[in-house]
Motif scaffolding. Structure first.
Motif, PDB file in Angstrom:
ATOM      1  N   PHE A 145       0.833  -1.351   0.082  1.00 54.09           N
ATOM      2  CA  PHE A 145       0.069  -0.015  -0.067  1.00 54.09           C
ATOM      3  C   PHE A 145       0.909   1.225  -0.148  1.00 54.09           C
ATOM      4  N   LEU A 146       1.881   1.256   0.800  1.00 52.06           N
ATOM      5  CA  LEU A 146       2.768   2.512   0.831  1.00 52.06           C
ATOM      6  C   LEU A 146       3.430   2.650  -0.397  1.00 52.06           C
ATOM      7  N   VAL A 147       3.633   1.752  -1.215  1.00 49.13           N
ATOM      8  CA  VAL A 147       4.516   1.967  -2.609  1.00 49.13           C
ATOM      9  C   VAL A 147       3.310   3.003  -3.456  1.00 49.13           C
ATOM     10  N   SER A 148       2.034   2.622  -3.306  1.00 46.59           N
ATOM     11  CA  SER A 148       1.157   3.453  -4.174  1.00 46.59           C
ATOM     12  C   SER A 148       1.080   4.957  -3.704  1.00 46.59           C
ATOM     13  N   ALA A 149       1.136   4.976  -2.258  1.00 52.21           N
ATOM     14  CA  ALA A 149       1.101   6.184  -1.755  1.00 52.21           C
ATOM     15  C   ALA A 149       2.360   6.972  -2.033  1.00 52.21           C
ATOM     16  N   VAL A 150       3.491   6.407  -1.756  1.00 50.06           N
ATOM     17  CA  VAL A 150       4.755   7.241  -2.216  1.00 50.06           C
ATOM     18  C   VAL A 150       4.719   7.649  -3.487  1.00 50.06           C
ATOM     19  N   ILE A 151       4.295   6.714  -4.333  1.00 45.18           N
ATOM     20  CA  ILE A 151       4.307   7.303  -6.138  1.00 45.18           C
ATOM     21  C   ILE A 151       3.271   8.464  -6.076  1.00 45.18           C
TER      22      ILE A 151
END
Length: 385
Positions: A145-151
Protein backbone atom coordinates in the motif's frame (compact mmCIF):
# COMPACT_ATOMS: atom_id res chain seq x y z
CA UNK A 1 -24.03 6.93 11.97
CA UNK A 2 -20.43 5.76 12.21
CA UNK A 3 -20.22 5.50 8.41
CA UNK A 4 -21.63 9.01 8.03
CA UNK A 5 -18.99 10.41 10.39
CA UNK A 6 -16.33 8.89 8.13
CA UNK A 7 -17.72 10.26 4.88
CA UNK A 8 -19.07 13.62 6.04
CA UNK A 9 -15.91 15.51 5.04
CA UNK A 10 -16.05 13.90 1.59
CA UNK A 11 -19.67 14.92 1.21
CA UNK A 12 -18.87 18.49 2.28
CA UNK A 13 -15.93 18.65 -0.15
CA UNK A 14 -18.07 17.17 -2.94
CA UNK A 15 -20.83 19.73 -2.45
CA UNK A 16 -18.38 22.66 -2.18
CA UNK A 17 -16.35 21.66 -5.22
CA UNK A 18 -19.55 20.93 -7.16
CA UNK A 19 -20.85 24.44 -6.51
CA UNK A 20 -17.49 25.98 -7.43
CA UNK A 21 -17.39 23.88 -10.59
CA UNK A 22 -20.82 25.12 -11.70
CA UNK A 23 -19.83 28.74 -11.03
CA UNK A 24 -16.50 28.28 -12.81
CA UNK A 25 -18.17 26.60 -15.78
CA UNK A 26 -20.35 29.68 -16.25
CA UNK A 27 -17.79 32.39 -15.44
CA UNK A 28 -14.46 31.15 -16.83
CA UNK A 29 -13.35 31.09 -20.43
CA UNK A 30 -13.64 27.38 -21.24
CA UNK A 31 -11.41 27.77 -24.30
CA UNK A 32 -8.45 28.73 -22.12
CA UNK A 33 -6.15 25.73 -21.59
CA UNK A 34 -5.62 26.37 -17.88
CA UNK A 35 -9.32 26.78 -17.23
CA UNK A 36 -10.01 23.57 -19.14
CA UNK A 37 -7.47 21.71 -16.98
CA UNK A 38 -9.16 23.08 -13.87
CA UNK A 39 -12.63 21.99 -14.97
CA UNK A 40 -11.44 18.55 -16.04
CA UNK A 41 -9.49 18.00 -12.82
CA UNK A 42 -12.48 19.10 -10.77
CA UNK A 43 -14.69 16.53 -12.48
CA UNK A 44 -12.16 13.77 -11.84
CA UNK A 45 -11.75 14.75 -8.18
CA UNK A 46 -15.52 14.76 -7.70
CA UNK A 47 -15.61 11.29 -9.24
CA UNK A 48 -12.85 10.18 -6.88
CA UNK A 49 -14.81 11.54 -3.93
CA UNK A 50 -17.88 9.63 -5.08
CA UNK A 51 -15.91 6.38 -5.48
CA UNK A 52 -14.22 6.76 -2.10
CA UNK A 53 -17.50 7.58 -0.38
CA UNK A 54 -19.28 4.62 -1.99
CA UNK A 55 -16.50 2.21 -1.01
CA UNK A 56 -16.93 3.30 2.60
CA UNK A 57 -20.69 2.88 2.40
CA UNK A 58 -20.56 -0.67 0.98
CA UNK A 59 -17.61 -1.79 3.10
CA UNK A 60 -18.60 -4.69 5.40
CA UNK A 61 -22.00 -5.13 3.76
CA UNK A 62 -22.74 -8.87 3.43
CA UNK A 63 -24.04 -8.96 -0.17
CA UNK A 64 -21.57 -11.00 -2.23
CA UNK A 65 -22.21 -9.04 -5.44
CA UNK A 66 -20.78 -5.94 -3.74
CA UNK A 67 -17.30 -7.50 -3.49
CA UNK A 68 -16.41 -7.14 -7.22
CA UNK A 69 -18.03 -3.68 -7.21
CA UNK A 70 -15.82 -2.64 -4.30
CA UNK A 71 -12.75 -4.09 -6.01
CA UNK A 72 -13.50 -2.20 -9.22
CA UNK A 73 -13.97 1.12 -7.41
CA UNK A 74 -10.74 0.65 -5.45
CA UNK A 75 -8.89 -0.12 -8.67
CA UNK A 76 -10.18 3.15 -10.13
CA UNK A 77 -9.16 5.06 -7.00
CA UNK A 78 -5.60 3.74 -6.81
CA UNK A 79 -4.90 3.97 -10.54
CA UNK A 80 -6.23 7.51 -10.88
CA UNK A 81 -4.44 8.98 -7.84
CA UNK A 82 -0.88 9.12 -9.26
CA UNK A 83 -2.21 10.01 -12.71
CA UNK A 84 -3.77 13.15 -11.23
CA UNK A 85 -0.64 14.17 -9.31
CA UNK A 86 1.51 13.43 -12.37
CA UNK A 87 -0.75 15.68 -14.46
CA UNK A 88 -0.34 18.37 -11.84
CA UNK A 89 3.43 18.01 -12.05
CA UNK A 90 3.32 18.34 -15.85
CA UNK A 91 1.16 21.45 -15.53
CA UNK A 92 3.58 23.02 -13.04
CA UNK A 93 6.59 22.19 -15.17
CA UNK A 94 5.09 23.66 -18.33
CA UNK A 95 4.07 26.74 -16.33
CA UNK A 96 7.45 27.37 -14.67
CA UNK A 97 9.74 26.03 -17.42
CA UNK A 98 7.92 26.78 -20.68
CA UNK A 99 11.16 26.97 -22.67
CA UNK A 100 12.71 23.78 -21.29
CA UNK A 101 13.04 20.50 -23.15
CA UNK A 102 14.24 18.57 -20.10
CA UNK A 103 10.78 17.28 -19.27
CA UNK A 104 10.51 15.57 -22.65
CA UNK A 105 13.62 13.51 -21.86
CA UNK A 106 12.32 12.65 -18.39
CA UNK A 107 8.78 11.88 -19.49
CA UNK A 108 9.24 8.13 -19.92
CA UNK A 109 11.31 7.85 -16.75
CA UNK A 110 8.71 9.71 -14.68
CA UNK A 111 5.89 7.61 -16.10
CA UNK A 112 7.46 4.33 -14.98
CA UNK A 113 6.17 4.61 -11.35
CA UNK A 114 2.64 5.09 -12.72
CA UNK A 115 2.94 1.91 -14.77
CA UNK A 116 4.21 0.03 -11.70
CA UNK A 117 1.32 1.35 -9.59
CA UNK A 118 -1.21 0.41 -12.29
CA UNK A 119 0.09 -3.16 -12.55
CA UNK A 120 0.14 -3.62 -8.76
CA UNK A 121 -3.36 -2.19 -8.46
CA UNK A 122 -4.88 -4.34 -11.21
CA UNK A 123 -3.35 -7.44 -9.62
CA UNK A 124 -4.47 -6.49 -6.11
CA UNK A 125 -7.86 -8.31 -6.19
CA UNK A 126 -5.85 -11.52 -6.73
CA UNK A 127 -2.63 -10.97 -4.79
CA UNK A 128 -3.57 -8.18 -2.37
CA UNK A 129 -0.63 -5.93 -3.29
CA UNK A 130 -2.22 -2.50 -2.79
CA UNK A 131 -5.56 -3.50 -1.24
CA UNK A 132 -7.57 -6.58 -0.42
CA UNK A 133 -11.32 -7.15 -0.15
CA UNK A 134 -11.92 -10.27 1.95
CA UNK A 135 -14.84 -12.69 1.74
CA UNK A 136 -16.78 -10.60 4.26
CA UNK A 137 -16.46 -7.57 1.95
CA UNK A 138 -14.04 -5.82 4.30
CA UNK A 139 -11.35 -3.55 2.83
CA UNK A 140 -7.74 -4.04 3.98
CA UNK A 141 -4.58 -2.27 2.97
CA UNK A 142 -2.21 -4.49 1.02
CA UNK A 143 1.42 -5.22 1.80
CA UNK A 144 2.53 -2.70 -0.86
CA UNK A 145 0.00 0.00 0.00
CA UNK A 146 2.78 2.45 0.90
CA UNK A 147 4.31 1.98 -2.56
CA UNK A 148 1.18 3.42 -4.15
CA UNK A 149 1.06 6.23 -1.58
CA UNK A 150 4.72 7.15 -2.16
CA UNK A 151 4.23 7.19 -5.94
CA UNK A 152 1.22 9.47 -5.59
CA UNK A 153 2.95 11.92 -3.22
CA UNK A 154 6.19 11.83 -5.23
CA UNK A 155 4.71 13.91 -8.03
CA UNK A 156 3.21 16.42 -5.59
CA UNK A 157 6.55 16.82 -3.82
CA UNK A 158 8.59 17.37 -6.99
CA UNK A 159 5.89 19.81 -8.12
CA UNK A 160 6.46 21.85 -4.97
CA UNK A 161 10.21 21.69 -5.46
CA UNK A 162 9.77 22.93 -9.01
CA UNK A 163 7.59 25.83 -7.85
CA UNK A 164 10.13 26.91 -5.22
CA UNK A 165 12.99 26.58 -7.71
CA UNK A 166 11.30 28.81 -10.27
CA UNK A 167 9.57 31.22 -7.91
CA UNK A 168 11.05 34.17 -9.78
CA UNK A 169 9.21 33.23 -12.96
CA UNK A 170 5.80 32.92 -11.31
CA UNK A 171 3.54 35.94 -11.07
CA UNK A 172 2.79 36.91 -7.48
CA UNK A 173 -0.96 36.27 -7.79
CA UNK A 174 -0.23 32.64 -8.69
CA UNK A 175 2.35 31.82 -6.03
CA UNK A 176 0.17 31.06 -2.98
CA UNK A 177 -2.54 29.08 -4.85
CA UNK A 178 0.06 26.88 -6.56
CA UNK A 179 1.78 26.14 -3.24
CA UNK A 180 -1.52 25.48 -1.49
CA UNK A 181 -2.60 23.04 -4.17
CA UNK A 182 0.52 20.98 -3.55
CA UNK A 183 0.64 21.16 0.25
CA UNK A 184 -2.99 20.45 1.19
CA UNK A 185 -3.23 17.02 -0.56
CA UNK A 186 0.14 16.03 0.90
CA UNK A 187 -1.00 16.84 4.43
CA UNK A 188 -4.31 15.08 3.91
CA UNK A 189 -2.62 12.07 2.32
CA UNK A 190 -0.08 11.70 5.10
CA UNK A 191 -2.79 11.81 7.76
CA UNK A 192 -4.89 9.31 5.81
CA UNK A 193 -1.91 6.97 5.51
CA UNK A 194 -1.08 7.26 9.20
CA UNK A 195 -4.59 6.81 10.54
CA UNK A 196 -6.61 4.02 8.98
CA UNK A 197 -10.22 4.99 8.28
CA UNK A 198 -9.57 8.74 7.98
CA UNK A 199 -10.62 10.20 4.62
CA UNK A 200 -8.62 13.33 3.85
CA UNK A 201 -6.62 12.88 0.65
CA UNK A 202 -9.33 13.68 -1.89
CA UNK A 203 -11.27 16.10 0.29
CA UNK A 204 -8.09 18.16 0.80
CA UNK A 205 -7.49 18.03 -2.95
CA UNK A 206 -11.02 19.31 -3.49
CA UNK A 207 -10.45 22.16 -1.03
CA UNK A 208 -7.19 23.02 -2.82
CA UNK A 209 -9.08 23.22 -6.11
CA UNK A 210 -11.37 25.78 -4.51
CA UNK A 211 -8.23 27.83 -3.81
CA UNK A 212 -7.13 27.32 -7.41
CA UNK A 213 -10.48 28.72 -8.54
CA UNK A 214 -9.68 31.85 -6.54
CA UNK A 215 -6.36 31.96 -8.41
CA UNK A 216 -8.20 31.70 -11.73
CA UNK A 217 -10.42 34.59 -10.71
CA UNK A 218 -7.34 36.63 -9.79
CA UNK A 219 -5.76 35.56 -13.06
CA UNK A 220 -8.71 37.11 -14.86
CA UNK A 221 -7.90 40.33 -13.01
CA UNK A 222 -4.38 40.46 -14.42
CA UNK A 223 -5.51 39.52 -17.92
CA UNK A 224 -6.74 42.22 -20.25
CA UNK A 225 -10.54 42.12 -20.41
CA UNK A 226 -10.76 42.90 -24.12
CA UNK A 227 -8.07 40.62 -25.53
CA UNK A 228 -7.39 38.00 -22.84
CA UNK A 229 -3.63 38.64 -22.90
CA UNK A 230 -1.51 39.90 -20.00
CA UNK A 231 -1.96 43.43 -18.71
CA UNK A 232 0.89 45.96 -18.49
CA UNK A 233 1.08 45.36 -14.75
CA UNK A 234 1.54 41.61 -15.19
CA UNK A 235 4.16 42.22 -17.87
CA UNK A 236 6.13 44.64 -15.69
CA UNK A 237 6.03 42.29 -12.71
CA UNK A 238 7.15 39.28 -14.74
CA UNK A 239 10.02 41.15 -16.39
CA UNK A 240 11.24 42.71 -13.14
CA UNK A 241 11.23 39.33 -11.37
CA UNK A 242 12.96 37.66 -14.31
CA UNK A 243 15.75 40.24 -14.48
CA UNK A 244 16.11 40.29 -10.69
CA UNK A 245 16.67 36.54 -10.44
CA UNK A 246 18.80 36.21 -13.56
CA UNK A 247 20.49 39.43 -14.57
CA UNK A 248 22.29 37.91 -17.59
CA UNK A 249 19.11 36.37 -18.98
CA UNK A 250 18.58 36.84 -22.72
CA UNK A 251 15.19 37.04 -24.36
CA UNK A 252 13.64 38.58 -27.43
CA UNK A 253 11.02 41.32 -27.42
CA UNK A 254 8.66 42.44 -30.15
CA UNK A 255 6.86 45.73 -29.60
CA UNK A 256 3.80 46.01 -31.84
CA UNK A 257 1.38 48.82 -32.60
CA UNK A 258 -1.82 48.44 -34.62
CA UNK A 259 -1.80 50.91 -37.53
CA UNK A 260 -4.77 53.10 -38.33
CA UNK A 261 -6.83 52.40 -35.20
CA UNK A 262 -7.82 56.05 -34.77
CA UNK A 263 -9.30 56.14 -38.26
CA UNK A 264 -11.19 52.91 -37.60
CA UNK A 265 -12.62 54.33 -34.38
CA UNK A 266 -13.51 57.64 -36.01
CA UNK A 267 -15.27 56.18 -39.06
CA UNK A 268 -16.73 52.91 -37.75
CA UNK A 269 -17.01 53.50 -34.02
CA UNK A 270 -15.10 52.25 -30.98
CA UNK A 271 -16.94 48.95 -31.01
CA UNK A 272 -15.43 48.16 -34.40
CA UNK A 273 -12.10 49.43 -33.13
CA UNK A 274 -12.28 46.95 -30.24
CA UNK A 275 -13.07 44.16 -32.69
CA UNK A 276 -10.05 45.18 -34.76
CA UNK A 277 -7.82 44.95 -31.67
CA UNK A 278 -9.25 41.56 -30.72
CA UNK A 279 -8.78 40.25 -34.25
CA UNK A 280 -5.22 41.57 -34.42
CA UNK A 281 -4.31 39.89 -31.14
CA UNK A 282 -5.85 36.64 -32.32
CA UNK A 283 -3.81 36.78 -35.52
CA UNK A 284 -0.61 37.50 -33.59
CA UNK A 285 -1.24 34.68 -31.13
CA UNK A 286 -1.95 32.26 -33.96
CA UNK A 287 1.68 32.44 -35.11
CA UNK A 288 3.32 32.47 -31.67
CA UNK A 289 4.61 29.46 -29.78
CA UNK A 290 3.02 28.31 -26.55
CA UNK A 291 6.13 29.51 -24.72
CA UNK A 292 5.77 33.09 -26.01
CA UNK A 293 4.08 35.72 -23.83
CA UNK A 294 1.98 38.58 -25.16
CA UNK A 295 0.84 41.57 -23.12
CA UNK A 296 -1.30 44.60 -23.90
CA UNK A 297 0.82 47.61 -22.99
CA UNK A 298 -2.00 50.09 -23.53
CA UNK A 299 -4.46 51.02 -26.27
CA UNK A 300 -3.34 49.25 -29.43
CA UNK A 301 0.25 48.55 -28.31
CA UNK A 302 1.42 45.04 -27.46
CA UNK A 303 4.66 43.41 -26.34
CA UNK A 304 5.68 39.83 -27.12
CA UNK A 305 8.35 38.10 -25.06
CA UNK A 306 10.10 35.30 -26.92
CA UNK A 307 12.62 32.77 -25.65
CA UNK A 308 15.36 33.30 -28.23
CA UNK A 309 18.79 34.89 -28.55
CA UNK A 310 18.84 36.08 -32.17
CA UNK A 311 17.11 38.91 -34.00
CA UNK A 312 16.65 36.58 -36.95
CA UNK A 313 14.10 34.54 -34.98
CA UNK A 314 12.25 37.72 -34.04
CA UNK A 315 12.20 38.97 -37.64
CA UNK A 316 10.81 35.63 -38.84
CA UNK A 317 8.02 35.92 -36.27
CA UNK A 318 7.18 39.41 -37.53
CA UNK A 319 7.08 38.04 -41.07
CA UNK A 320 4.59 35.38 -39.97
CA UNK A 321 2.46 38.05 -38.25
CA UNK A 322 2.43 40.18 -41.42
CA UNK A 323 1.49 37.15 -43.54
CA UNK A 324 -1.33 36.39 -41.11
CA UNK A 325 -2.57 40.00 -41.32
CA UNK A 326 -2.44 39.95 -45.13
CA UNK A 327 -4.37 36.68 -45.35
CA UNK A 328 -7.04 38.14 -43.08
CA UNK A 329 -7.30 41.36 -45.08
CA UNK A 330 -7.95 39.42 -48.29
CA UNK A 331 -10.96 37.59 -46.87
CA UNK A 332 -12.35 39.81 -44.09
CA UNK A 333 -14.62 41.97 -46.25
CA UNK A 334 -13.75 44.96 -44.02
CA UNK A 335 -13.34 48.46 -45.43
CA UNK A 336 -10.05 48.79 -43.58
CA UNK A 337 -6.86 46.78 -43.39
CA UNK A 338 -5.17 45.33 -40.32
CA UNK A 339 -1.50 46.20 -40.26
CA UNK A 340 1.10 46.66 -37.58
CA UNK A 341 4.35 48.47 -36.93
CA UNK A 342 7.05 46.59 -35.03
CA UNK A 343 10.20 47.19 -33.06
CA UNK A 344 12.33 44.30 -31.92
CA UNK A 345 15.62 43.42 -30.26
CA UNK A 346 17.35 40.99 -27.88
CA UNK A 347 17.71 41.96 -24.24
CA UNK A 348 21.22 41.38 -22.88
CA UNK A 349 23.85 43.01 -20.69
CA UNK A 350 24.24 45.96 -23.10
CA UNK A 351 21.26 47.62 -21.46
CA UNK A 352 21.57 49.22 -18.06
CA UNK A 353 17.94 48.51 -17.19
CA UNK A 354 14.80 46.93 -18.55
CA UNK A 355 13.30 50.42 -18.89
CA UNK A 356 16.12 51.45 -21.20
CA UNK A 357 15.57 48.34 -23.29
CA UNK A 358 11.80 48.88 -23.54
CA UNK A 359 12.32 52.50 -24.59
CA UNK A 360 14.80 51.33 -27.22
CA UNK A 361 12.39 48.79 -28.74
CA UNK A 362 9.48 51.24 -28.48
CA UNK A 363 11.50 53.84 -30.41
CA UNK A 364 12.28 51.27 -33.11
CA UNK A 365 8.57 50.60 -33.47
CA UNK A 366 7.69 54.30 -33.74
CA UNK A 367 10.46 54.84 -36.28
CA UNK A 368 8.93 52.15 -38.49
CA UNK A 369 5.46 53.64 -38.07
CA UNK A 370 6.77 57.11 -38.95
CA UNK A 371 8.49 55.82 -42.06
CA UNK A 372 5.35 53.97 -43.17
CA UNK A 373 3.23 57.09 -42.74
CA UNK A 374 5.72 59.12 -44.75
CA UNK A 375 5.69 56.56 -47.55
CA UNK A 376 1.88 56.40 -47.66
CA UNK A 377 1.21 60.09 -47.22
CA UNK A 378 0.03 59.92 -43.61
CA UNK A 379 -2.48 57.09 -43.91
CA UNK A 380 -1.46 53.72 -42.51
CA UNK A 381 -3.61 50.62 -42.34
CA UNK A 382 -6.72 52.34 -43.74
CA UNK A 383 -8.41 52.17 -47.10
CA UNK A 384 -10.95 54.73 -48.25
CA UNK A 385 -13.79 53.74 -50.57
Amino acid sequence: MQVFLRIDINLAALVLLGVVFLIAYQSLDRQDSINKKFLTTSLVIMLELVFETLTCMINRRPELWLIPVSELMHICLFITAPLLTYSWYKFNYSWTEPDSTIFKTRKILYFIPIVINTVLTVLSPIYGFIFDIDSANVYHRGSLFLVSAVITYFYLIISLIQIFKRKGKIIKQEWIPLIAFGILPIIGGILQSMFYGVLLMWSCTAFSLVIIYYFLQQRMAHLDNLTGVWTRGSFDYYISRRIHHKADDKFGLIYADLDGLKQINDQYGHSEGDKAIQTAVGLIRSVLRKTDIIARMGGDEFAVIMECDSKEALEKTIERINVSFEAYNKTSGKRYRLEGSFGTDIFDMRYASIEQFLNHVDNLMYSQKKNKKADLGGSVGFDSF
